[in-house]
Design a protein around this motif. Structure first.
Motif, PDB file in Angstrom:
ATOM      1  N   UNK A   1     -29.163  12.847 -42.423  1.00  0.00           N
ATOM      2  CA  UNK A   1     -29.582  11.878 -43.435  1.00  0.00           C
ATOM      3  C   UNK A   1     -28.385  11.215 -44.138  1.00  0.00           C
ATOM      4  N   UNK A   2     -27.594  10.474 -43.391  1.00  0.00           N
ATOM      5  CA  UNK A   2     -26.377   9.899 -43.980  1.00  0.00           C
ATOM      6  C   UNK A   2     -26.654   8.975 -45.164  1.00  0.00           C
ATOM      7  N   UNK A   3     -25.944   9.234 -46.219  1.00  0.00           N
ATOM      8  CA  UNK A   3     -25.975   8.345 -47.400  1.00  0.00           C
ATOM      9  C   UNK A   3     -24.554   7.837 -47.577  1.00  0.00           C
ATOM     10  N   UNK A   4     -24.375   6.546 -47.349  1.00  0.00           N
ATOM     11  CA  UNK A   4     -23.012   6.038 -47.221  1.00  0.00           C
ATOM     12  C   UNK A   4     -22.223   6.137 -48.520  1.00  0.00           C
ATOM     13  N   UNK A   5     -22.899   5.996 -49.655  1.00  0.00           N
ATOM     14  CA  UNK A   5     -22.145   6.071 -50.912  1.00  0.00           C
ATOM     15  C   UNK A   5     -21.438   7.424 -51.014  1.00  0.00           C
ATOM     16  N   UNK A   6     -22.176   8.493 -50.719  1.00  0.00           N
ATOM     17  CA  UNK A   6     -21.625   9.841 -50.802  1.00  0.00           C
ATOM     18  C   UNK A   6     -20.504  10.042 -49.788  1.00  0.00           C
TER      19      UNK A   6
ATOM     20  N   UNK B   1     -16.923  -0.413 -51.066  1.00  0.00           N
ATOM     21  CA  UNK B   1     -17.331  -0.112 -49.683  1.00  0.00           C
ATOM     22  C   UNK B   1     -18.847   0.043 -49.574  1.00  0.00           C
ATOM     23  N   UNK B   2     -19.455   0.648 -50.589  1.00  0.00           N
ATOM     24  CA  UNK B   2     -20.915   0.808 -50.543  1.00  0.00           C
ATOM     25  C   UNK B   2     -21.580  -0.567 -50.537  1.00  0.00           C
ATOM     26  N   UNK B   3     -21.061  -1.442 -51.377  1.00  0.00           N
ATOM     27  CA  UNK B   3     -21.637  -2.779 -51.450  1.00  0.00           C
ATOM     28  C   UNK B   3     -21.440  -3.536 -50.127  1.00  0.00           C
ATOM     29  N   UNK B   4     -20.265  -3.390 -49.515  1.00  0.00           N
ATOM     30  CA  UNK B   4     -20.023  -4.056 -48.222  1.00  0.00           C
ATOM     31  C   UNK B   4     -20.956  -3.497 -47.145  1.00  0.00           C
ATOM     32  N   UNK B   5     -21.079  -2.159 -47.134  1.00  0.00           N
ATOM     33  CA  UNK B   5     -21.922  -1.529 -46.109  1.00  0.00           C
ATOM     34  C   UNK B   5     -23.371  -1.976 -46.289  1.00  0.00           C
ATOM     35  N   UNK B   6     -23.790  -2.102 -47.538  1.00  0.00           N
ATOM     36  CA  UNK B   6     -25.152  -2.572 -47.827  1.00  0.00           C
ATOM     37  C   UNK B   6     -25.349  -3.981 -47.275  1.00  0.00           C
ATOM     38  N   UNK B   7     -24.422  -4.867 -47.590  1.00  0.00           N
ATOM     39  CA  UNK B   7     -24.555  -6.258 -47.137  1.00  0.00           C
ATOM     40  C   UNK B   7     -24.505  -6.349 -45.615  1.00  0.00           C
ATOM     41  N   UNK B   8     -23.604  -5.574 -45.010  1.00  0.00           N
ATOM     42  CA  UNK B   8     -23.475  -5.647 -43.546  1.00  0.00           C
ATOM     43  C   UNK B   8     -24.688  -5.047 -42.849  1.00  0.00           C
TER      44      UNK B   8
ATOM     45  N   UNK C   1     -33.472  -3.162 -50.330  1.00  0.00           N
ATOM     46  CA  UNK C   1     -32.437  -3.618 -51.269  1.00  0.00           C
ATOM     47  C   UNK C   1     -31.929  -2.426 -52.020  1.00  0.00           C
ATOM     48  N   UNK C   2     -30.636  -2.259 -52.062  1.00  0.00           N
ATOM     49  CA  UNK C   2     -30.052  -1.070 -52.690  1.00  0.00           C
ATOM     50  C   UNK C   2     -30.282  -1.117 -54.203  1.00  0.00           C
ATOM     51  N   UNK C   3     -30.920  -0.084 -54.774  1.00  0.00           N
ATOM     52  CA  UNK C   3     -31.103  -0.077 -56.226  1.00  0.00           C
ATOM     53  C   UNK C   3     -29.790   0.298 -56.916  1.00  0.00           C
ATOM     54  N   UNK C   4     -29.406  -0.509 -57.893  1.00  0.00           N
ATOM     55  CA  UNK C   4     -28.106  -0.283 -58.547  1.00  0.00           C
ATOM     56  C   UNK C   4     -28.302   0.187 -59.979  1.00  0.00           C
TER      57      UNK C   4
ATOM     58  N   UNK D   1     -25.474   1.333 -65.818  1.00  0.00           N
ATOM     59  CA  UNK D   1     -25.159   1.774 -67.180  1.00  0.00           C
ATOM     60  C   UNK D   1     -23.652   1.786 -67.395  1.00  0.00           C
ATOM     61  N   UNK D   2     -22.921   2.304 -66.409  1.00  0.00           N
ATOM     62  CA  UNK D   2     -21.464   2.287 -66.534  1.00  0.00           C
ATOM     63  C   UNK D   2     -20.923   1.442 -65.375  1.00  0.00           C
ATOM     64  N   UNK D   3     -20.629   2.071 -64.254  1.00  0.00           N
ATOM     65  CA  UNK D   3     -20.215   1.310 -63.078  1.00  0.00           C
ATOM     66  C   UNK D   3     -21.424   1.186 -62.149  1.00  0.00           C
ATOM     67  N   UNK D   4     -21.436   0.168 -61.297  1.00  0.00           N
ATOM     68  CA  UNK D   4     -22.638  -0.060 -60.469  1.00  0.00           C
ATOM     69  C   UNK D   4     -22.770   0.916 -59.293  1.00  0.00           C
ATOM     70  N   UNK D   5     -23.520   1.980 -59.485  1.00  0.00           N
ATOM     71  CA  UNK D   5     -23.730   2.981 -58.443  1.00  0.00           C
ATOM     72  C   UNK D   5     -25.035   2.745 -57.699  1.00  0.00           C
ATOM     73  N   UNK D   6     -25.029   3.081 -56.415  1.00  0.00           N
ATOM     74  CA  UNK D   6     -26.265   3.027 -55.626  1.00  0.00           C
ATOM     75  C   UNK D   6     -27.113   4.212 -56.056  1.00  0.00           C
ATOM     76  N   UNK D   7     -28.256   3.923 -56.654  1.00  0.00           N
ATOM     77  CA  UNK D   7     -29.071   5.022 -57.183  1.00  0.00           C
ATOM     78  C   UNK D   7     -29.576   5.951 -56.076  1.00  0.00           C
TER      79      UNK D   7
END
Ligand code: HEM
Length: 440
Positions: A138-143, A262-269, A417-420, A423-429
């Motif tokens: 179950x790969x989660x790219x942000x992690x 990188x998370x944002x790029x991977x999401x867009x790609x 769509x990645x939920x962001x 509150x502080x920095x934009x993390x993929x929820x």
């Protein structure tokens, strides 16, 4: 020094922020900022987690803050308010002459030759790390990006051999220090995030102080080694305390920002497979690239810029007004914290055609939409505090994506769509779950 005529200036106004506003701010920051701008103008006031913030909109107002002609706006007191005592005396927390003095010395560790060496150190680690990806359930790219970035940080920033227990301890301390800055309860209550952050700071200080004599003696191509020998043009170098403070801050400044990029790029790609394939074709054609070859990955560079525009890793940049002053005709009293938001700026339709659309070619040489105003695009900030690690970060992101594109194809379900969380920095929820396919 310019004097300010309070009477001739407009008073800043803003909403009483209730729960509904906070929810909207969290889930729809762009909509919220448009609403603020329409109702209260270019500068508005709001209460954010107990702090009065003057929220500033638009590149012209940004220019006043970042060009900072009269040296009114200070970075240290504003950032200290948020990241507290965990990153004390990091470069971003210094101001004016002292900041310039430190920045000149630090620049040595970010020159082209150093970057070439960091790149060469990084690539084998990236390949080793990516080789293990097919085994991840179950790969989660942000992690996965977060772990890879931490791994690289120990190698390329610190360059000290650690046994697995110490490595775990340093990683833990580092994560606690970063998290502490966004604690809701900002006092050292036992067991709370703030107290853990203070303990983590002590662990990190002890670690760097302990490793310093050997690093001073033996040197190294890593960032730690480079800070030990860094000098400005007059031969000024860092003290031991400076190196410890800068190392702790640099780890923090680099870590979440590159992970988010990188998370944002991977999401867009993943959402735009035609761009993923275009970047892959470019990487296949380029083959084994060194630092300079990485700079020529043009499609990848556009994707990175467009992803930074759509999701600025530092969405808001604070400054403290050290005297009464004005921004865009509004009166700003001494002591106020003003917040300039690249995130909001990157969506202004006065500057960006169809701003919510993913369109990397807006950064092509023919279009260069980012040049419409010198502060329209500023994911790395602007002025004297502009990110010193901008080229380092770009190099790391390109190196990782080059290898990733050669080794894997990844996708998300139609319409995802990645939920962001903003509150502080934009993390993929959700951590960006993907389907990952290894390429032959
Ligand atoms: C894509 C990744 C990155 C982004 C989006 C980013 C963004 C930023 C921004 C917006 C600022 C300005 C803050 C301000 O004006 O208050 C900044 C400053 C800074 N960044 Fe980065 N950063 C990134 C990567 C890095 C890396 C990799 C390093 C270190 C290796 C780094 C080190 C720093 C330092 C030391 C400062 C303070 C500069 C100063 O005050 O003179 N950053 N960064």
């Amino acid at each position: 020094m310019t004097t300010v005529d309070h009477q001739a200036l407009r008073e800043v106004t803003g909403p009483q922020l209730g729960l509904l506003h906070l929810i909207r701010l969290r889930h729809d920051p762009i909509g919220h900022s448009q609403w603020l701008r329409e109702n209260y103008g270019e500068v508005s006031r709001m209460n954010f987690l107990g702090t009065q913030l003057y929220s500033v909109n638009g590149p012209d107002a940004f220019e006043t803050i970042f060009v900072n002609r009269d040296k009114v706006f200070a970075s240290g007191p504003a950032w200290s308010h948020f990241i507290g005592p965990f990153f004390t005396r990091g470069l971003m927390l210094l101001d004016f002459e002292e900041h310039l003095h430190h920045r000149r010395i630090m620049q040595h560790a970010f020159g082209q030759d150093s970057l070439r060496r960091y790149h060469a150190m990084m690539v084998p680690h990236i390949r080793r790390n990516l080789d293990a990806w097919p085994d991840i359930a179950q790969p989660r790219l942000h992690q996965m990006f977060k772990e890879l970035t931490l791994d690289l940080a120990l190698e390329v920033f610190v360059g000290v051999e650690l046994d697995p227990a110490d490595q775990k301890k340093i990683n833990r301390a580092f994560i606690d220090a970063v998290r502490a800055g966004v604690s809701i309860i900002r006092r050292p209550v036992p067991g709370g995030g703030w107290a853990r952050g203070l303990a983590a700071r002590r662990v990190l200080e002890e670690f760097f102080r302990g490793a310093l004599p050997a690093k001073r003696r033996d040197g190294g191509d890593d960032l730690f080694g480079q800070l030990c020998i860094a000098e400005d043009e007059n031969g000024n170098a860092f003290s031991d305390d400076d190196i410890v403070n800068h190392m702790i801050f640099l780890l923090m400044a680099a870590h979440d920002t590159t992970t988010i990029t990188m998370t944002s790029m991977a999401h867009q790609l993943a959402r735009h497979p035609e761009w993923q394939q275009r970047c892959r074709d470019e990487s296949v054609a380029a083959g084994d690239v060194d630092y300079d070859g990485g700079l020529r990955l043009d499609a990848l560079d556009r994707v990175m810029k467009e992803s930074l525009r759509l999701c600025a890793p530092v969405p808001s940049i604070p400054r403290t007004a050290t005297r009464d002053t004005e921004i865009a005709g509004y009166f700003i009293p001494a002591g106020s914290i003003v917040a300039a938001s690249p995130h909001q700026n990157h969506f202004l339709d006065d500057y960006w055609p169809d701003p919510t659309r993913f369109d990397p070619d807006r950064f092509s040489t023919e279009r260069r939409e980012d040049k419409v105003h010198r502060l329209a695009f500023e994911p790395f900030g602007a002025g004297v505090h502009k990110c010193i690690g901008m080229h380092f970060g770009g190099m790391q992101v390109r190196a990782i994506f080059h290898e990733l594109l050669l080794g894997y194809r990844w996708s998300v379900p139609e319409g995802y769509e990645m939920p962001i969380d903003l509150v502080a920095l934009p993390f993929a929820r959700d951590g960006l779950p993907v389907t990952l396919q290894a390429l032959e």
